[in-house]
Design a protein around this motif. Structure first.
Motif, mmCIF file in Angstrom:
data_model
loop_
_atom_site.group_PDB
_atom_site.id
_atom_site.type_symbol
_atom_site.label_atom_id
_atom_site.label_comp_id
_atom_site.label_asym_id
_atom_site.label_seq_id
_atom_site.Cartn_x
_atom_site.Cartn_y
_atom_site.Cartn_z
ATOM 1 N N TRP A 1 -36.717 -4.952 -57.520
ATOM 2 C CA TRP A 1 -35.843 -4.685 -56.378
ATOM 3 C C TRP A 1 -36.740 -4.575 -55.145
ATOM 4 C CZ3 TRP A 1 -33.225 0.788 -55.741
ATOM 5 C CH2 TRP A 1 -32.537 0.819 -54.522
ATOM 6 N N MET A 2 -36.875 -5.674 -54.442
ATOM 7 C CA MET A 2 -37.741 -5.780 -53.252
ATOM 8 C C MET A 2 -37.054 -5.146 -52.064
ATOM 9 S SD MET A 2 -38.930 -9.323 -51.383
ATOM 10 C CE MET A 2 -40.324 -9.753 -52.404
ATOM 11 N N SER A 3 -37.783 -4.293 -51.314
ATOM 12 C CA SER A 3 -37.151 -3.672 -50.147
ATOM 13 C C SER A 3 -38.107 -3.592 -48.971
ATOM 14 C CB SER A 3 -36.658 -2.275 -50.522
ATOM 15 O OG SER A 3 -36.108 -1.642 -49.405
ATOM 16 N N ARG A 4 -39.214 -2.826 -49.153
ATOM 17 C CA ARG A 4 -40.124 -2.641 -48.021
ATOM 18 C C ARG A 4 -41.097 -3.805 -47.892
ATOM 19 N NH1 ARG A 4 -44.283 2.424 -46.941
ATOM 20 N NH2 ARG A 4 -44.244 2.277 -44.658
ATOM 21 N N VAL B 1 -34.803 -9.122 -56.676
ATOM 22 C CA VAL B 1 -33.516 -8.859 -56.026
ATOM 23 C C VAL B 1 -33.759 -8.240 -54.659
ATOM 24 C CG1 VAL B 1 -31.449 -7.410 -56.125
ATOM 25 C CG2 VAL B 1 -32.335 -8.454 -58.222
ATOM 26 N N PHE B 2 -33.081 -8.757 -53.631
ATOM 27 C CA PHE B 2 -33.081 -8.069 -52.338
ATOM 28 C C PHE B 2 -31.656 -7.631 -52.068
ATOM 29 C CE2 PHE B 2 -34.986 -6.684 -48.478
ATOM 30 C CZ PHE B 2 -33.928 -6.621 -47.590
ATOM 31 N N ASN B 3 -31.466 -6.348 -51.791
ATOM 32 C CA ASN B 3 -30.130 -5.834 -51.500
ATOM 33 C C ASN B 3 -29.997 -5.539 -50.000
ATOM 34 O OD1 ASN B 3 -27.510 -4.554 -52.611
ATOM 35 N ND2 ASN B 3 -28.328 -3.064 -51.174
ATOM 36 N N GLY C 1 -28.950 1.682 -37.854
ATOM 37 C CA GLY C 1 -28.667 1.154 -36.516
ATOM 38 C C GLY C 1 -29.394 -0.127 -36.179
ATOM 39 N N ALA C 2 -29.870 -0.837 -37.165
ATOM 40 C CA ALA C 2 -30.595 -2.088 -36.882
ATOM 41 C C ALA C 2 -29.654 -3.103 -36.250
ATOM 42 C CB ALA C 2 -31.181 -2.640 -38.176
ATOM 43 N N THR C 3 -30.219 -3.954 -35.378
ATOM 44 C CA THR C 3 -29.381 -4.933 -34.669
ATOM 45 C C THR C 3 -29.762 -6.342 -35.136
ATOM 46 O OG1 THR C 3 -30.980 -5.417 -32.939
ATOM 47 C CG2 THR C 3 -29.642 -3.411 -32.654
ATOM 48 N N PRO D 1 -41.441 5.869 -47.857
ATOM 49 C CA PRO D 1 -41.294 7.318 -47.684
ATOM 50 C C PRO D 1 -39.998 7.740 -46.970
ATOM 51 C CG PRO D 1 -42.777 6.486 -46.021
ATOM 52 C CD PRO D 1 -42.424 5.319 -46.891
ATOM 53 N N LEU D 2 -39.252 6.751 -46.419
ATOM 54 C CA LEU D 2 -38.078 7.129 -45.611
ATOM 55 C C LEU D 2 -37.001 7.754 -46.477
ATOM 56 C CD1 LEU D 2 -37.649 4.215 -43.042
ATOM 57 C CD2 LEU D 2 -39.083 6.268 -42.927
ATOM 58 N N LYS D 3 -36.291 8.706 -45.872
ATOM 59 C CA LYS D 3 -35.251 9.460 -46.595
ATOM 60 C C LYS D 3 -34.188 8.525 -47.178
ATOM 61 C CE LYS D 3 -34.904 12.218 -42.924
ATOM 62 N NZ LYS D 3 -34.476 13.273 -41.964
ATOM 63 N N ILE D 4 -33.796 7.529 -46.385
ATOM 64 C CA ILE D 4 -32.706 6.650 -46.835
ATOM 65 C C ILE D 4 -33.087 5.946 -48.138
ATOM 66 C CG2 ILE D 4 -33.490 4.730 -45.359
ATOM 67 C CD1 ILE D 4 -30.489 3.948 -45.108
ATOM 68 N N LYS D 5 -34.372 5.567 -48.238
ATOM 69 C CA LYS D 5 -34.816 4.853 -49.441
ATOM 70 C C LYS D 5 -34.889 5.801 -50.631
ATOM 71 C CE LYS D 5 -35.750 0.885 -47.401
ATOM 72 N NZ LYS D 5 -37.020 0.230 -47.708
ATOM 73 N N ARG D 6 -35.337 7.005 -50.344
ATOM 74 C CA ARG D 6 -35.469 7.977 -51.460
ATOM 75 C C ARG D 6 -34.076 8.322 -51.986
ATOM 76 N NH1 ARG D 6 -40.007 12.172 -49.428
ATOM 77 N NH2 ARG D 6 -39.995 12.691 -51.637
ATOM 78 N N ASP E 1 -40.299 -3.493 -34.769
ATOM 79 C CA ASP E 1 -40.810 -2.702 -35.902
ATOM 80 C C ASP E 1 -40.221 -1.289 -35.883
ATOM 81 O OD1 ASP E 1 -44.082 -1.828 -34.461
ATOM 82 O OD2 ASP E 1 -42.027 -1.476 -33.804
ATOM 83 N N GLY E 2 -39.005 -1.148 -35.402
ATOM 84 C CA GLY E 2 -38.332 0.167 -35.417
ATOM 85 C C GLY E 2 -38.009 0.586 -36.838
ATOM 86 N N ARG E 3 -37.513 1.812 -37.021
ATOM 87 C CA ARG E 3 -37.137 2.347 -38.327
ATOM 88 C C ARG E 3 -38.332 2.345 -39.271
ATOM 89 N NH1 ARG E 3 -33.373 0.153 -36.284
ATOM 90 N NH2 ARG E 3 -34.688 -1.690 -36.287
#
Ligand code: FO1
Length: 446
Positions: free
Chosen positions: A22-25, A52-54, A61-63, A117-122, A393-395
């Motif tokens: 599960w690829m994310s970062r 897999v990329f989800n 808030g990404a645009t 390390p971001l909360k959303i990912k954890r 490179d926000g977030r």
């Protein structure tokens, strides 16, 4: 590969079945420890490997500026995986629903994901963990020395984490193994991805235009790095604080989306003949500062709020909460570059126009938001909001840590006390004047 890069975040019943990464970062095929581990696991268990990329539509808030860059980079990931006979699957939705469902559909035997390390990912991982029964591994494919290895606690600053990183570097600054083409892969798991159509139908903010000055993806990242190495790095440590010169590496968007590995950069630097002080200052930014940011976000869950500041900083900012602010601006006035100071307005215009504030200007830009906001909490909210909305490179842990440094003195020390800032380090126009030609910069981003 070094087992210290891997953590088993959930054990599960041993069963055969495809390995899912599960690829994310770390959105790349080359130099990706999470992919390398999943690849090893698949070969050892003679199972197919599926990446897999989800996609989630409301990622902090990404645009279209960030989603456009990211999706184009993922297109290249798909092409690179096909060449290795590795399946690539693109899912859309909340991961705690899509990932367990996909695991069931494919009767997968193992799940691997990359560290973030971001909360959303954890939060995503905690939820997925509770819904699956197979072994679930996490691999730090972003840092050279894995975040969970270099320290078990929140570090005070670069001076405390630097020795721990340098001690561990010889063990972790190793060459990446080459991925062999997979023998068995599953028949096409999903229809050809309509990347253009997909982008248009996303329910996201389209008002922030995509940027033209940088091309997304692994190969563009590698080219940008080689260009930086051959043309710019020799003057990096002198010119890097001058926003009128383009001696920034401009690699941060590639590092943020994982199109480029920091370890690849460090390995290349090792071979390259450059003055020692230049190499040191670049590696300080690339390794120590970035790993310090991951450490801060990982061990301090208040990395995006006033509560995340150190005691001394909260105390001094509270003592000056009532100080008269010479100017107070709202989010809209900041966002529209509508303050009394032309230099700050130019920085905001650069941010809106290019999606990339020069490192030095980012610090000055955030410090003025502290000075001209009604409270430190409001200042942090505004700085993070604008950084995440407009920065390519926000977030990123770097961004949260940068705002906390500027506004809350995180990883910094106390300075001479003054109104509003208290003992938080002060920066102003004169400081910029000493560093570069501010009239040139203002004209450039009028
Ligand atoms: N990661 C995902 O796994 N899925 C997404 O849909 C996703 C969207 C996204 C949009 C903008 C952005 O800046 C990052 C995004 N990321 C997404 C996360 C990114 O890959 C990084 O992991 C973190 O932002 C850095 O820690």
């Amino acid at each position: 590969m070094n087992p210290n890069r891997i953590r088993l975040i959930k054990d599960g019943e041993k069963k055969s079945g495809p390995v899912i990464y599960w690829m994310s970062r770390d959105q790349r095929v080359n130099d990706n420890w999470a992919l390398i581990f999943a690849h090893e696991l698949a070969i050892k268990n003679s199972q197919p490997l599926i990446v897999v990329f989800n996609l989630v539509e409301n990622f902090l808030g990404a645009t279209i500026r960030q989603y456009g860059f990211m999706l184009k980079g993922l297109q290249e990931v798909e092409e690179n995986l096909v060449r290795l006979n590795i399946n690539f699957v693109f899912l859309i939705g909340e991961p705690d629903k899509t990932i367990p469902k996909f695991i069931k559909e494919t009767e997968a035997g193992f799940l691997v994901t990359d560290f973030d390390p971001l909360k959303i990912k954890r939060d995503w991982k905690e939820k997925v963990k509770s819904k699956i029964k197979i072994p679930f591994y996490e691999v730090d494919a972003h840092n050279i020395v894995p975040c969970f290895y270099v320290s078990k606690k929140e570090e005070y600053g670069a001076y405390t984490i630097r020795p721990k990183i340098h001690k561990a570097l010889p063990e972790f600054l190793d060459e990446f193994p080459k991925l062999k083409v997979m023998k068995n892969s599953l028949p096409k798991l999903n229809a050809k991805i309509d990347w253009i159509g997909l982008l248009k139908n996303l329910k996201i903010d389209f008002s922030v235009k995509e940027v033209e000055w940088i091309a997304p993806g692994e190969s563009a990242a590698a080219e940008a790095f080689n260009n930086f190495l051959s043309k710019k790095i020799f003057k990096y440590d002198i010119e890097r604080n001058d926003p009128t010169k383009s001696f920034q590496s401009n690699l941060s968007p590639y590092l943020h989306f994982g199109h480029l590995s920091a370890q690849r950069i460090a390995l290349a630097l090792e071979q390259f003949e450059i003055p020692h002080n230049v190499k040191e200052s670049f590696l300080e930014e690339l390794i120590v500062r970035r790993e310090l940011a991951d450490n801060f976000c990982y061990y301090n869950s208040n990395y995006d709020s006033f509560d995340g500041f150190q005691g001394w900083a909260k105390k001094t900012l509270n003592e000056h909460r009532k100080d008269v602010r010479e100017f107070v601006y709202s989010l809209e006035e900041f966002e529209n570059a509508n303050t009394h100071e032309d230099l700050w307005n130019a920085a905001q215009n650069e941010l809106i126009k290019t999606g990339k504030l020069h490192g030095y200007m980012r610090m000055y830009w955030a410090k003025k938001i502290l000075e001209w906001s009604e409270s430190p909490e409001e200042a942090l909210r505004i700085a993070i909001y604008l950084n995440d909305k407009y920065e390519l490179d926000g977030r990123d842990p770097n961004g949260y840590t940068g705002c906390a440094w500027a506004i809350g003195g995180v990883h910094d020390r106390a300075w001479k006390e003054r109104p509003v800032f208290g003992k938080i380090r002060y920066m102003n126009r004169n400081g910029c004047k000493r560093k570069f030609d501010i009239d040139f910069y203002i004209r450039k981003f009028q």
